[in-house]
Structure formats: structure tokens, C-alpha cells
Design an enzyme around this catalytic site. Structure first.
Site, PDB file in Angstrom:
ATOM      1  CG  ASP A   1      -0.443   0.064   2.164  1.00 44.13           C
ATOM      2  OD1 ASP A   1       0.297   0.880   2.977  1.00 44.13           O
ATOM      3  OD2 ASP A   1      -0.211  -0.874   3.494  1.00 44.13           O
ATOM      4  CG  LEU A   2      -0.535   4.516  -2.790  1.00 46.25           C
ATOM      5  CD1 LEU A   2      -0.879   5.948  -2.787  1.00 46.25           C
ATOM      6  CD2 LEU A   2       1.181   4.601  -3.565  1.00 46.25           C
TER       7      LEU A   2
ATOM      8  CB  SER B   1     -11.296   8.258  -4.450  1.00 50.31           C
ATOM      9  OG  SER B   1     -12.188   7.803  -4.260  1.00 50.31           O
TER      10      SER B   1
ATOM     11  CB  SER C   1     -10.088  15.069  -8.319  1.00 50.10           C
ATOM     12  OG  SER C   1     -10.798  15.052  -8.338  1.00 50.10           O
TER      13      SER C   1
ATOM     14  CD  GLU D   1     -15.124  17.790  -5.234  1.00 51.53           C
ATOM     15  OE1 GLU D   1     -15.500  17.407  -6.144  1.00 51.53           O
ATOM     16  OE2 GLU D   1     -14.133  18.957  -4.751  1.00 51.53           O
TER      17      GLU D   1
ATOM     18  CE1 TYR E   1     -10.206  12.213  -3.593  1.00 49.47           C
ATOM     19  CE2 TYR E   1     -10.726  14.313  -4.523  1.00 49.47           C
ATOM     20  CZ  TYR E   1     -10.946  13.498  -4.809  1.00 49.47           C
ATOM     21  OH  TYR E   1     -10.282  12.454  -5.720  1.00 49.47           O
TER      22      TYR E   1
HETATM   23  O1  G4F Z   1     -21.501  11.191  -6.153  1.00 53.31           O
HETATM   24  P1  G4F Z   1     -20.568  12.291  -5.328  1.00 53.31           P
HETATM   25  O2  G4F Z   1     -20.344  12.299  -3.621  1.00 53.31           O
HETATM   26  O3  G4F Z   1     -19.268  12.521  -5.944  1.00 53.31           O
HETATM   27  P2  G4F Z   1     -17.965  14.354  -6.357  1.00 53.31           P
HETATM   28  O4  G4F Z   1     -18.436  14.929  -4.894  1.00 53.31           O
HETATM   29  O5  G4F Z   1     -18.471  15.248  -7.030  1.00 53.31           O
HETATM   30  O6  G4F Z   1     -16.288  13.344  -5.719  1.00 53.31           O
HETATM   31  C1  G4F Z   1     -16.153  12.334  -7.257  1.00 53.31           C
HETATM   32  O7  G4F Z   1     -15.896  13.239  -8.291  1.00 53.31           O
HETATM   33  C2  G4F Z   1     -14.545  14.009  -8.050  1.00 53.31           C
HETATM   34  C3  G4F Z   1     -14.654  14.567  -9.393  1.00 53.31           C
HETATM   35  O8  G4F Z   1     -15.167  15.537  -9.638  1.00 53.31           O
HETATM   36  C4  G4F Z   1     -13.411  13.225  -7.792  1.00 53.31           C
HETATM   37  F1  G4F Z   1     -12.568  13.490  -6.851  1.00 53.31           F
HETATM   38  C5  G4F Z   1     -14.061  12.161  -6.704  1.00 53.31           C
HETATM   39  O9  G4F Z   1     -12.987  11.681  -6.001  1.00 53.31           O
HETATM   40  C6  G4F Z   1     -15.094  11.285  -6.899  1.00 53.31           C
HETATM   41  O10 G4F Z   1     -14.703  10.617  -7.396  1.00 53.31           O
HETATM   42  O11 G4F Z   1     -21.470  14.345  -5.026  1.00 53.31           O
HETATM   43  C7  G4F Z   1     -21.992  14.607  -6.562  1.00 53.31           C
HETATM   44  C8  G4F Z   1     -22.318  15.613  -5.961  1.00 53.31           C
HETATM   45  C9  G4F Z   1     -21.924  16.522  -4.348  1.00 53.31           C
HETATM   46  O12 G4F Z   1     -22.336  17.889  -5.284  1.00 53.31           O
HETATM   47  C10 G4F Z   1     -23.182  16.479  -3.954  1.00 53.31           C
HETATM   48  O13 G4F Z   1     -22.507  17.310  -2.677  1.00 53.31           O
HETATM   49  O14 G4F Z   1     -23.840  14.490  -5.026  1.00 53.31           O
HETATM   50  C11 G4F Z   1     -24.235  15.431  -4.708  1.00 53.31           C
HETATM   51  N1  G4F Z   1     -24.764  14.909  -3.854  1.00 53.31           N
HETATM   52  C12 G4F Z   1     -26.574  15.287  -3.230  1.00 53.31           C
HETATM   53  N2  G4F Z   1     -26.970  13.888  -2.443  1.00 53.31           N
HETATM   54  C13 G4F Z   1     -24.364  13.969  -3.351  1.00 53.31           C
HETATM   55  C14 G4F Z   1     -25.588  13.260  -2.320  1.00 53.31           C
HETATM   56  N3  G4F Z   1     -23.416  12.967  -2.673  1.00 53.31           N
HETATM   57  C15 G4F Z   1     -24.074  11.648  -2.706  1.00 53.31           C
HETATM   58  N4  G4F Z   1     -22.377  11.106  -2.272  1.00 53.31           N
HETATM   59  N5  G4F Z   1     -24.863  10.957  -1.827  1.00 53.31           N
HETATM   60  C16 G4F Z   1     -25.785  11.582  -2.130  1.00 53.31           C
HETATM   61  O15 G4F Z   1     -26.965  11.438  -1.286  1.00 53.31           O
END
Ligand code: G4F
Length: 368
Positions: free
Chosen positions: A86-87, A112, A153, A155, A176
Site C-alpha cells: 500500500d501507499l 476518494s 481530480s 475537485e 480531499y
Molecule cells: O457522487 P459524489 O459524492 O462525488 P463527487 O463529490 O463529485 O466526487 C467524485 O468526483 C470527483 C471529481 O470531480 C473525484 F475527485 C472524487 O474522488 C469522486 O470521484 O457527489 C456528487 C455531488 C456532490 O455535489 C454532492 O453534494 O452529488 C451531491 N449529492 C447530493 N446528494 C450527493 C448526495 N452525493 C452523495 N455522495 N450522496 C448523496 O446522497
């Protein structure tokens, strides 16, 4: 005979010098058990590579995404090998690099989940940030000639307004994103200081049926399948207004590979360039199953984040121009692919490998 995958000692795993094997390209994937790692392993095996994956010893089973690739290392013509590591363990990384002597190293590991990073900022910084420098330093110290891919990312752009490109200022707004920014800059630093072929892929969100259901796209597609089957009535979500640039993970791993085949090392945005709000994704997913989302989606403030940045919409014209890479699947098409997969998985019954609600995302997704 296929056996259950397990990390095995590298000493007995590295193939001998049989004719043809010397010329075969070798890749090392750290984070092979995650969504991207599993798709990348498939892609590289299809291209004729010998693929070595680093697997973190975990108390829970996390090999579901690569089960189908694994064969007993003692069988003939095996080209996929797993190794404990692992890292957080620099000495082990050095040992593996020295023995495998990969031509390409992909760092796809690390916690992530953005929301989880607010709960575990130190762990996130260690895995997603410092993990990169441990790997880069192990490559440098072992003296092997290889190309290095760092999974940066979108992000990192955080509060910077869209569209975001390679030269858009970074304004990270989560632990993150801060950790990823460290990894991004240290990768550039090793490229510029030591002349390493080290690149950053600034990937916007990329999803698939292999996504863990802690991420919103998979949470929704899985919920649609369960609601359609009559197993659930509602799914509870946070912000529906958040906007993402959602692409399809198998296309993104192709972009990663292309970055390491380029004549010169560089950093590239990988994105679809299209905006989809969580609400639009939800509507498309439910609509595809013949359901009205407004009847089944409920708000839960626990899924709101301490900070929500600007819309993340990427401009990947540099990757199109220099690498010939372009995303084809966008938000709503992706919703249909994911719903179809979850509906099929549920129909095939049993616990599908992607159905591990008992494990937290950081454990299943990252496996650093
Ligand atoms: O699916 P998410 O948790 O992914 P997020 O934050 O976009 O991160 C992913 O993409 C990034 C690249 O842009 C990567 F760096 C990271 O590792 C990962 O792969 O959330 C997406 C969006 C957010 O704005 C969050 O607030 O969906 C919104 N959301 C609304 N309801 C929710 C929910 N997110 C999650 N996880 N769960 C919910 O119930």
C-alpha cells in the site's frame, strides 16, 4: 482453473525470461481493486500488457471488481498478478518496483470520497496526498525507467468558475481536494526536477456500474432498480442543485493510458464538457425505468456538505488535440447505462459483486 484472487508473493509471481516475455510491456497499478483500476487492468490486458496490481490487505473482501481477471499464477500464460502492499509502505513499494521493473506505473489509489474527507482529513491527506510522493520517491530511488500516471481530480478546481482547463487556477475547498493538489504539484515537481515522465490526469467525475453506492450516481441507479423491483420506496439525497461533468469510467482509463504513450509528459483534463445537475441525473435515471422521481426522492440534510464548490465542467480540448481522446458518454446516457446494469444485477439475483453496502466507500473504492 480459476481461484479466488488474493495478493501473492511477488517472488514467485514474476514471469521468467521465456521468449517474447522480455519485450512485453509491464504495468503496475496501485489501486487495482477500485473502479478505475479494474477497468484499466482490463484495458491493459487486452493490449497485451503484463499487469501487476498492488492490493492492500483489508479485513473485508474487496476484490469483487477484479475477480474475473484473476487466475492462479502457476497456470501458463498468466499476465495478471496481485501483490500485497500500500501507499503507506515505502519499503514495500521499492521492493515491488525493483522486482517487477514496470514500464508504466498508475497511481489510482487513495481515499476518494469528498464527504468522507471532512470526517477523515488526516487519513485523506496521507493516502491521497503523501501516497503520491512515496511512490514517486520509490521510483526515483529504485532507479527504474518508467512512466508515471497520477490521478488528479477536478475537485482541485473547487471554487474556480467553469469551464475548467489545465491553466484554470486551483481553489480547493475540501480536505480531499487539498490532498490531491499536493499530489498534483509533487508529480509536476518530480517531472521538472528529475526529468521523470510523470503526468497528471485531471479527471472530472467518471462513473460506471462499478462505482460504489456512496457516490450519488450509483446511489441513484441502485435505488431506481430497487424501487422498480418494489424493494424500496424512497432514496434520500442531499443537494440536487450540484452540477457535475459526469463521464463514463472505461473511456477515462483509455485517456490515462494515452497520456503515458505521448511523446512528451504533460497534464491533461479529462472531461465530457457537458453539465448535468444531480436533479437532471436523477430525473433521467428514474425516467429510464418508467418512474416519476418526485414520488421517490426525499431530502436528507446529512448528505449536504460543509462546502459545495462551483459547477465542475471540464474543457478537455487539449487532450482531444494532443492525445486524440474524447468522451462519448455523457450524464443522461450514463444514467441509462447505470440503471440498466443495476436492474440486470437485481434480476440476476444473489449479491452482485458491486452490491456491498456493508463496506464504506473509502474502503471499497480506494483500496490504497
Ligand atoms: O457522487 P459524489 O459524492 O462525488 P463527487 O463529490 O463529485 O466526487 C467524485 O468526483 C470527483 C471529481 O470531480 C473525484 F475527485 C472524487 O474522488 C469522486 O470521484 O457527489 C456528487 C455531488 C456532490 O455535489 C454532492 O453534494 O452529488 C451531491 N449529492 C447530493 N446528494 C450527493 C448526495 N452525493 C452523495 N455522495 N450522496 C448523496 O446522497
Amino acid at each position: 482453473m480459476t481461484t479466488s484472487p488474493r495478493a501473492s508473493s511477488v517472488a514467485g509471481d514474476v514471469p521468467g525470461d521465456a521468449a517474447g516475455e522480455q519485450d512485453r510491456r509491464r504495468a503496475l497499478i496501485v489501486g487495482v481493486t477500485g473502479q478505475d483500476g479494474s477497468y484499466l487492468a482490463e484495458l491493459l490486458l487486452a493490449k497485451g500488457y503484463e499487469v501487476h496490481g498492488v492490493v492492500r490487505s483489508a479485513s473485508s473482501y474487496n476484490m469483487g471488481r477484479i475477480d474475473h481477471l484473476y487466475r492462479d499464477p502457476h497456470e501458463p500464460d498468466v499476465r495478471f498478478f496481485l501483490h500485497d502492499g500500500d501507499l503507506g509502505d515505502s519499503a514495500r513499494l521499492m521492493t515491488l518496483l525493483g522486482r517487477i521493473a514496470p514500464h508504466e506505473v498508475y497511481n489510482l489509489a487513495g481515499q476518494s470520497h469528498v464527504a468522507v474527507s471532512f470526517e477523515r482529513p488526516e487519513h485523506t491527506g496521507d493516502a491521497a496526498g503523501l501516497g503520491a510522493v512515496r511512490l514517486l520517491e520509490a521510483i526515483r530511488a529504485s532507479g527504474i525507467e518508467c512512466r508515471y500516471y497520477q490521478s488528479s481530480s477536478s475537485e482541485m478546481f473547487g471554487a474556480s468558475p467553469p469551464p475548467q482547463r489545465e491553466d484554470t487556477p486551483f481553489q480547493p475547498i475540501s480536505p480531499y481536494a487539498v490532498a490531491k493538489l499536493y499530489a498534483h504539484w509533487i508529480t509536476r515537481n518530480y517531472r521538472e526536477t528529475y526529468g521523470m515522465f510523470a503526468v497528471n490526469g485531471i479527471a472530472f467525475s467518471h462513473e460506471s456500474p462499478r462505482r460504489h453506492e456512496d457516490f450519488v450516481t450509483r446511489k441513484v441507479s441502485r435505488a431506481v432498480a430497487r424501487i422498480q423491483a418494489g424493494l424500496d420506496d424512497y432514496v434520500y439525497l442531499g443537494s440536487l442543485d450540484a452540477v457535475r461533468d459526469w463521464g463514463y469510467a472505461p473511456e477515462y482509463v483509455e485517456g490515462m493510458w494515452r497520456m503515458l504513450q505521448a511523446d512528451e509528459p504533460g497534464d491533461y483534463v479529462l472531461a465530457t464538457g457537458t453539465r448535468t445537475s444531480v436533479r437532471e441525473f436523477v430525473a433521467a435515471a428514474f425516467d429510464h425505468a418508467g418512474l416519476d422521481w418526485q414520488q421517490h426522492v426525499r431530502f436528507d440534510r446529512r448528505y449536504l456538505r460543509p462546502a459545495e464548490g462551483a459547477s465542475l465542467i471540464g474543457d478537455s480540448s487539449l487532450a482531444a488535440e494532443r492525445l486524440g481522446w474524447q468522451a462519448r458518454v455523457h450524464g443522461e446516457g450514463l444514467a441509462r447505462i447505470m440503471v440498466d446494469a443495476d436492474v440486470a444485477a437485481l434480476r440476476h439475483e444473489g449479491r452482485h459483486w458491486i452490491d456491498r453496502p456493508d463496506l464504506p466507500a473509502w474502503q471499497v473504492e480506494a483500496a490504497w
